[in-house]
Design a protein around this motif. Structure first.
Motif, mmCIF file in Angstrom:
data_model
loop_
_atom_site.group_PDB
_atom_site.id
_atom_site.type_symbol
_atom_site.label_atom_id
_atom_site.label_comp_id
_atom_site.label_asym_id
_atom_site.label_seq_id
_atom_site.Cartn_x
_atom_site.Cartn_y
_atom_site.Cartn_z
ATOM 1 N N GLY A 1 -21.324 -58.075 79.745
ATOM 2 C CA GLY A 1 -21.416 -59.200 80.664
ATOM 3 C C GLY A 1 -20.207 -59.249 81.561
ATOM 4 O O GLY A 1 -19.679 -58.194 81.962
ATOM 5 N N PRO A 2 -19.682 -60.445 81.858
ATOM 6 C CA PRO A 2 -18.584 -60.567 82.829
ATOM 7 C C PRO A 2 -17.330 -59.783 82.464
ATOM 8 O O PRO A 2 -16.625 -59.309 83.352
ATOM 9 N N LEU A 3 -17.021 -59.651 81.167
ATOM 10 C CA LEU A 3 -15.811 -58.944 80.749
ATOM 11 C C LEU A 3 -16.073 -57.497 80.365
ATOM 12 O O LEU A 3 -15.134 -56.759 80.061
ATOM 13 N N ASN A 4 -17.326 -57.087 80.358
ATOM 14 C CA ASN A 4 -17.682 -55.756 79.858
ATOM 15 C C ASN A 4 -18.891 -55.259 80.633
ATOM 16 O O ASN A 4 -20.025 -55.700 80.402
ATOM 17 N N ASP A 5 -18.648 -54.340 81.581
ATOM 18 C CA ASP A 5 -19.746 -53.820 82.400
ATOM 19 C C ASP A 5 -20.322 -52.519 81.871
ATOM 20 O O ASP A 5 -21.114 -51.857 82.541
ATOM 21 N N GLN B 1 -15.105 -64.795 75.527
ATOM 22 C CA GLN B 1 -15.263 -64.022 74.293
ATOM 23 C C GLN B 1 -15.534 -64.906 73.082
ATOM 24 O O GLN B 1 -15.796 -64.385 71.992
ATOM 25 N N ALA B 2 -15.472 -66.223 73.228
ATOM 26 C CA ALA B 2 -15.622 -67.128 72.090
ATOM 27 C C ALA B 2 -17.015 -66.966 71.484
ATOM 28 O O ALA B 2 -18.023 -67.306 72.115
ATOM 29 N N VAL B 3 -17.072 -66.461 70.265
ATOM 30 C CA VAL B 3 -18.353 -66.096 69.673
ATOM 31 C C VAL B 3 -19.208 -67.324 69.381
ATOM 32 O O VAL B 3 -20.435 -67.263 69.457
ATOM 33 N N ASP B 4 -18.581 -68.456 69.046
ATOM 34 C CA ASP B 4 -19.373 -69.661 68.801
ATOM 35 C C ASP B 4 -20.136 -70.069 70.057
ATOM 36 O O ASP B 4 -21.316 -70.452 69.986
ATOM 37 N N ALA B 5 -19.491 -69.968 71.207
ATOM 38 C CA ALA B 5 -20.163 -70.308 72.462
ATOM 39 C C ALA B 5 -21.271 -69.308 72.783
ATOM 40 O O ALA B 5 -22.344 -69.687 73.274
ATOM 41 N N LEU B 6 -21.033 -68.031 72.514
ATOM 42 C CA LEU B 6 -22.052 -67.014 72.769
ATOM 43 C C LEU B 6 -23.285 -67.246 71.905
ATOM 44 O O LEU B 6 -24.423 -67.137 72.371
ATOM 45 N N LEU B 7 -23.078 -67.582 70.642
ATOM 46 C CA LEU B 7 -24.203 -67.821 69.742
ATOM 47 C C LEU B 7 -24.952 -69.099 70.116
ATOM 48 O O LEU B 7 -26.182 -69.169 69.976
ATOM 49 N N ALA B 8 -24.238 -70.106 70.587
ATOM 50 C CA ALA B 8 -24.877 -71.373 70.955
ATOM 51 C C ALA B 8 -25.830 -71.212 72.132
ATOM 52 O O ALA B 8 -26.744 -72.024 72.313
#
Length: 641
Positions: free
Chosen positions: A144-148, A291-298
């Motif tokens: 995504g934004p940090l990893n193309d 990168q916050a995994v809790d936000a990604l999972l939510a």
């Protein structure tokens, strides 16, 4: 011309060499001479008598990179579930605990109940480390934004699971994932766009948000031990050595170095890319928030049943598991159950013996009890069609009362104010009269987080430090100590105690450290187990400790200088706990402005980036903690009624 003696000696030597040659089925081994090189190209440790099968595979990912994967199972296993761990800590060594022909001795101790019950156990080196191919990036961001690149730990987990269910003939096609710390992170990442065969996950002490409260920073304060980890992981594909600074007191070492940035430059650590990422992102920039995994999972529907596990005194990753639970428990997107487990353990303690921690002794092996009663039945249900264990939404161990609690939600307690009061007291009644207590915080003499000498690399200091008796700093003039009267009845808290600290500084930046403490009576009995353990008489047990960097009081992504003398409101949380303060005990609170060398020193002047602070920037400041009336500093205890 040979003599009879030389012929006789030659015959004897030939006979001895022939006798020494190993017997083997089939063709005899080649004869050796005195000059045959004494090196073998390989030795197969797995003998026919072994009770297990071991396979090593290089599993291909979608971009062609191959990951080193070790597969273990008992002989004769079929239609078996797979339990996977994806590790940065060397899959080969992780599966060679003891050189043995017994599966339960080869694998880590927590695996024994699983492999004994027919599970297939799989360990894999993540991309770029140890025996795997590819490039390693610390906590590789989601594509995504940090990893193309389109490649991350989620895609690698998907591709690994896809290969396993198609190529391990003994499998029943169902996979669970488990692991602690970094392995907890990779377990959570497997749940983002998960493979259909992933049926259950148990992330333990997962790295979730490295700035908010896991590994690298806590509320903006930098954890200097991150440097050692960064160096070790950045060399030799994850097999590097620690900083070669000798065996002296870490307190003196870091104090003499200056700022954390000066220390990094002194030891050449600024050449390490991940160290630069830390130093270039001291605030909560998108580098952290995205990168916050809790936000990604939510942002996704949870489809994998998940059991999140953490230790109440986790000295490395106390933030992650509760943060993910908060993000998922009430999410309308959730399609699978999620539960939270809080045990009386240190970091990763769930996988080891759980009889004790520091001076504390529990009524049994709490870790083994949890694994037997809850963890394995959880996996059995989803991977082997076992009985529904009816896993509670929250499972926690009530320290102080020594019992497990099953709860329908977390937190269970109701926020109840406990106020700082005059005379360094604590009261559940709000003081009507305003006042403040002052101390001088001097960066030249920071408050240590353990008695000196401090060696953060010493596991006997590091692992139990969060339960260390806090009397060792209670008489320092730069530590405020508040105590309640002895309790008439038990006080039970279940949740994360909140902090609302009204405070001012004469400087332009400041750190605030708050400790919630259970103070034992002076006539407490000796601990249950004799030996090297100290008496608990008068013991000051930290229930929770946390730090907050003042510059972030108006926003983690917007640091700004504090106004000297202005009272600010600092709100933050201590780690989640289930604890019972027993009758006769007192509640204690300590407030200070450093916790060194666990966290870097705050200069207490304004510096744009604290990694660049100069010696002249470090200045003493007068700190004022306000109490009563409009500025009633308090802790919000999650009290169970």
């Amino acid at each position: 011309m040979k003599t009879a003696a030389s012929l006789s000696a030659g015959l004897l030597l030939s006979a001895a060499l022939a006798f020494a040659a190993p017997a083997a089925a089939g063709a005899a081994p080649a004869r050796v001479t005195p000059m045959t090189p004494d090196i073998v190209t390989a030795y197969d440790e797995l003998r026919p008598s072994a009770d297990f099968i071991k396979r090593v595979e290089m599993v291909p990912m979608r971009d062609g990179v191959k990951l080193y994967t070790v597969i273990f199972m008992r002989k004769g296993v079929k239609d078996a579930p797979i339990l996977l761990s994806r590790t940065p800590y060397d899959a080969q060594k992780s599966t060679a605990r003891v050189a043995s022909q017994k599966l339960t001795e080869v694998l880590p101790a927590m695996d024994a109940p699983f492999v004994d019950d027919g599970y297939i156990r799989v360990y894999q080196d993540i991309r770029g480390l140890h025996h795997s191919e590819g490039e390693w990036i610390m906590n590789r961001p989601l594509a995504g934004p940090l990893n193309d690149s389109g490649i991350d730990e989620s895609t690698d987990a998907y591709d690994t699971i896809d290969w396993l269910v198609k190529n391990v003939a003994e499998s029943n096609g169902k996979v669970g994932i488990i692991g602690s710390s970094y392995l907890g992170f990779t377990a959570l990442m497997a749940e983002i766009d998960p493979h259909p065969a992933l049926k259950a996950a148990a992330p333990q002490s997962p790295m979730v948000d490295g700035w908010r409260g896991d590994d690298w920073f806590h509320n903006g304060a930098f954890r200097v031990s991150s440097f050692d980890y960064a160096l070790e992981m950045s060399q030799d594909k994850g097999s590097g050595s620690a900083i070669p600074h000798g065996a002296g007191d870490d307190y003196t070492l870091y104090l003499k170095a200056g700022s954390a940035g000066d220390f990094a430059r002194q030891w050449g650590l600024d050449a390490i890319p991940f160290v630069q990422k830390l130093m270039q992102n001291p605030a909560y920039t998108p580098f952290w928030s995205l990168q916050a995994v809790d936000a990604l999972l939510a942002q996704r529907p949870l489809t994998v049943p998940t059991m999140l596990i953490v230790g109440q005194w986790d000295q490395e990753d106390s933030y992650g598991a509760p943060a993910v639970y908060r993000a998922l428990a009430d999410s309308p997107r959730r399609r699978a159950p999620v539960s939270l487990v809080i045990g009386p353990w240190r970091h990763s303690g769930v996988n080891h013996y759980g009889y004790e921690l520091g001076a504390l002794t529990f009524r049994g092996d709490t870790a083994a009890e949890f694994r037997t009663r809850y963890l394995k039945p959880f996996f059995d249900h989803y991977l082997k069609d076992g009985a529904d264990p009816r896993t509670p939404a929250a499972l926690s161990y009530a320290t102080g009362a020594d019992r497990w609690n099953e709860s329908p939600r977390w937190p269970m307690g109701t926020p109840t104010p406990l106020y700082l009061s005059a005379g360094f007291g604590l009261s559940f009644d709000k003081p009507a009269q305003a006042g403040h207590d002052d101390y001088v915080s001097d960066p030249a003499k920071p408050v240590p987080f353990l008695p000196r000498p401090i060696h953060m690399g010493d596991p006997f200091q590091w692992k139990p430090w969060l339960v260390h008796d806090q009397r060792f700093v209670s008489d320092r003039p730069d530590v405020l100590v508040y105590e309640s009267a002895p309790l008439d009845a038990s006080l039970h808290i279940m949740g994360a105690p909140g902090v609302e600290l009204y405070a001012a500084t004469s400087g332009r930046d400041s750190d605030w450290v708050v400790k919630l403490i259970d103070i034992y009576p002076d006539d407490s009995p000796e601990p249950a187990r004799e030996g090297s353990k100290p008496s608990l008489a008068g013991f000051e047990l930290p229930v929770g400790i946390e730090i907050f960097r003042g510059r972030y009081v108006h926003g983690f992504d917007a640091p700004r200088a504090l106004t000297p003398g202005k009272v600010e409101t600092y709100r933050f949380a201590l780690p989640n706990v289930d604890h019972v303060f027993l009758p006769g005990h007192r509640i204690g609170v300590q407030v200070q402005s450093s916790l060194f060398p666990l966290y870097d020193r705050n200069p207490q002047t304004w510096v744009d980036n604290l990694f660049d602070a100069r010696p002249a920037d470090y200045r003493a400041a007068t700190q004022s903690v306000h109490r009563g009336a409009a500025h009633a500093s308090r802790l919000l205890l999650p009290v169970v009624r």
